[in-house]
Scaffold this active site. Structure first.
Site, PDB file in Angstrom:
ATOM      1  N   HIS A  19      51.035  30.738  31.650  1.00 58.12           N
ATOM      2  CA  HIS A  19      49.675  31.048  31.214  1.00 58.12           C
ATOM      3  C   HIS A  19      49.208  32.413  31.698  1.00 58.12           C
ATOM      4  CE1 HIS A  19      46.778  29.146  28.787  1.00 58.12           C
ATOM      5  NE2 HIS A  19      45.969  28.641  29.691  1.00 58.12           N
ATOM      6  N   ASN A  66      40.221  29.510  30.461  1.00 56.98           N
ATOM      7  CA  ASN A  66      39.361  28.826  29.493  1.00 56.98           C
ATOM      8  C   ASN A  66      37.928  29.330  29.474  1.00 56.98           C
ATOM      9  OD1 ASN A  66      41.655  27.364  29.023  1.00 56.98           O
ATOM     10  ND2 ASN A  66      40.835  25.402  29.700  1.00 56.98           N
ATOM     11  N   ASP A  91      49.245  34.260  26.225  1.00 59.64           N
ATOM     12  CA  ASP A  91      50.455  33.495  25.937  1.00 59.64           C
ATOM     13  C   ASP A  91      50.199  32.652  24.699  1.00 59.64           C
ATOM     14  OD1 ASP A  91      49.866  30.393  27.157  1.00 59.64           O
ATOM     15  OD2 ASP A  91      48.583  32.020  27.841  1.00 59.64           O
ATOM     16  N   ASN A 112      42.546  28.340  24.181  1.00 64.40           N
ATOM     17  CA  ASN A 112      41.202  28.182  24.736  1.00 64.40           C
ATOM     18  C   ASN A 112      40.634  29.470  25.317  1.00 64.40           C
ATOM     19  OD1 ASN A 112      40.872  25.471  24.036  1.00 64.40           O
ATOM     20  ND2 ASN A 112      41.921  24.771  25.873  1.00 64.40           N
TER      21      ASN A 112
END
Length: 199
Positions: A19, A66, A91, A112
């Site tokens: 991530h 997020n 990513d 997100n």
């Protein structure tokens, strides 16, 4: 000014995870352009470069992926960044491992972090680079998969993808989004590798 934002989670716990590829691209650009990304600026750490006469602000949000939109929106307000001068790096579970894709604008595609940026800016009219991490194995939760560190073999492929994404962003700054797309979407060969822009 151009603003390049790499999304990722802050802190040692998440370093090297799938991530955090966006943050790795920012680090790669900072090394290439000889700048430190260490200035506290709102919700992000930033560093400034001048590339072929273009001012570039590199940014690493210190928010979680997020909720990245707050950091991006704050930087855009502070520096009066035009939407077409913003690039967000993320990513992507839906791209094959190490694939690199550039888009001039578009939806969040289920990411997100991009969703948060779009909501905070109230626009989809900004460029983005996606680096593929592939789908998780059967039975593995995607939310857990993105927070894991890749295998050594995957890591080698992702390191090459990070370098390729950095190349594409350098082209975006100096030659525009279409040049970045042509480069990142092409099969890499020696003659497609761009020169390093001068500082």
């Amino acid at each position: 000014m151009y603003l390049v934002v790499g999304l990722g989670n802050p802190g040692r716990r998440y370093r090297g995870t799938r991530h955090n590829l966006g943050l790795e691209v920012i680090d790669a650009l900072a090394r290439r352009w000889g700048v430190a990304v260490d200035r506290d600026e709102g919700f992000a750490e930033t560093g400034r470069a001048t590339v072929d006469g273009h001012r570039v602000l590199l940014a690493k949000p210190q928010t979680y992926v997020n909720v990245s939109g707050a950091a991006v929106a704050d930087l855009r307000r502070r520096h009066r960044i035009r939407p077409d001068h913003l690039m967000v790096v993320v990513d992507d579970l839906d791209l094959p491992l190490a694939a690199v894709r550039v888009r001039e604008k578009g939806s969040h595609g289920g990411h997100n972090g991009l969703r948060s940026v779009i909501e905070a800016l109230a626009t989809t009219e900004f460029a983005r680079v996606r680096i593929g991490i592939g789908r998780p194995p059967a039975g593995v939760d995607p939310a857990e998969f993105v927070l894991e560190r890749p295998s050594a073999e995957e890591r080698e492929a992702l390191d090459a993808a990070v370098a390729r994404a950095a190349d594409g962003i350098a082209l975006w700054v100096t030659e525009g989004v279409q040049a970045a797309m042509r480069y990142c979407h092409a099969r890499p060969t020696p003659d497609t590798i761009p020169r390093t822009p001068t500082l």
